[in-house]
Write a protein that holds these residues in place. Structure first.
Motif, PDB file in Angstrom:
ATOM      1  N   ILE A  72       0.884  -1.163   0.000  1.00 39.29           N
ATOM      2  CA  ILE A  72       0.000   0.000   0.000  1.00 39.29           C
ATOM      3  C   ILE A  72       0.918   1.208   0.000  1.00 39.29           C
ATOM      4  N   CYS A  73       0.816   1.980  -1.044  1.00 41.19           N
ATOM      5  CA  CYS A  73       1.718   3.125  -1.187  1.00 41.19           C
ATOM      6  C   CYS A  73       1.460   4.148  -0.087  1.00 41.19           C
ATOM      7  N   PRO A  74       2.495   4.535   0.646  1.00 40.44           N
ATOM      8  CA  PRO A  74       2.285   5.525   1.712  1.00 40.44           C
ATOM      9  C   PRO A  74       2.000   6.923   1.160  1.00 40.44           C
ATOM     10  N   LYS A  75       2.258   7.121  -0.111  1.00 42.84           N
ATOM     11  CA  LYS A  75       2.034   8.448  -0.717  1.00 42.84           C
ATOM     12  C   LYS A  75       0.619   8.604  -1.257  1.00 42.84           C
ATOM     13  N   CYS A  76       0.145   7.585  -1.980  1.00 44.02           N
ATOM     14  CA  CYS A  76      -1.190   7.723  -2.578  1.00 44.02           C
ATOM     15  C   CYS A  76      -2.227   6.812  -1.921  1.00 44.02           C
ATOM     16  N   GLY A  77      -1.778   5.927  -1.025  1.00 43.58           N
ATOM     17  CA  GLY A  77      -2.701   5.093  -0.264  1.00 43.58           C
ATOM     18  C   GLY A  77      -3.337   3.957  -1.049  1.00 43.58           C
ATOM     19  N   MET A  94       9.746   2.637  -5.818  1.00 44.55           N
ATOM     20  CA  MET A  94       8.862   3.627  -6.403  1.00 44.55           C
ATOM     21  C   MET A  94       7.480   3.041  -6.610  1.00 44.55           C
ATOM     22  N   CYS A  95       6.476   3.843  -6.302  1.00 47.53           N
ATOM     23  CA  CYS A  95       5.095   3.439  -6.543  1.00 47.53           C
ATOM     24  C   CYS A  95       4.817   3.540  -8.036  1.00 47.53           C
ATOM     25  N   LYS A  96       4.307   2.468  -8.610  1.00 48.01           N
ATOM     26  CA  LYS A  96       4.033   2.508 -10.046  1.00 48.01           C
ATOM     27  C   LYS A  96       2.770   3.286 -10.375  1.00 48.01           C
ATOM     28  N   LYS A  97       1.964   3.577  -9.345  1.00 49.98           N
ATOM     29  CA  LYS A  97       0.745   4.340  -9.601  1.00 49.98           C
ATOM     30  C   LYS A  97       1.019   5.835  -9.605  1.00 49.98           C
ATOM     31  N   CYS A  98       1.652   6.327  -8.519  1.00 47.65           N
ATOM     32  CA  CYS A  98       1.824   7.785  -8.435  1.00 47.65           C
ATOM     33  C   CYS A  98       3.258   8.204  -8.753  1.00 47.65           C
ATOM     34  N   LYS A  99       4.130   7.219  -9.030  1.00 50.22           N
ATOM     35  CA  LYS A  99       5.512   7.489  -9.444  1.00 50.22           C
ATOM     36  C   LYS A  99       6.344   8.198  -8.363  1.00 50.22           C
TER      37      LYS A  99
HETATM   38 ZN   LIG Z   1       1.581   5.835  -4.823  1.00 54.03          ZN
END
Ligand SMILES: [Zn+2]
Length: 103
Positions: A72-77, A94-99
């Protein structure tokens, strides 16, 4: 190879009996590519009678294969796949969703 899941991460279980559950990674077992996730994949374990009292059954977390977990990305949740990026010459996840880079 760097690990995509680390201790302290919040992950989503995507397969197995705890599918859909989110929890914190308590421990990584690198040799087996497995992780212990808080509250997930509980198994009953018999605890023998000891000085504290009679024998009992406790539930403990059994390790889950890392391929069955999503960070679970801590940046975009959002649950995401993890990539890698370089920030000032340092390899970061790196989160592949929010980069966004993740520590
Ligand atoms: Zn993210």
């Amino acid at each position: 190879m760097a690990f995509k899941i680390k201790r302290g991460d919040t992950v989503l279980v995507i397969s197995g009996k705890s599918k859909g559950l989110t929890g914190k990674v308590l421990k990584i077992i690198p040799k087996k590519n497995r992780a212990i996730v808080e509250g997930a994949n509980l198994v009953k374990k018999h605890v023998k009678r000891g000085p504290e009292g009679p024998g009992t059954i406790r539930e403990i977390e059994a390790p889950i294969h890392i391929s069955n977990l999503k960070l679970i990305c801590p940046k975009c949740g959002k649950p995401t796949r993890v990539g890698f990026t370089f920030v000032e010459g340092e390899k970061k996840r790196m989160c592949k969703k929010c980069k966004q880079p993740i520590d």
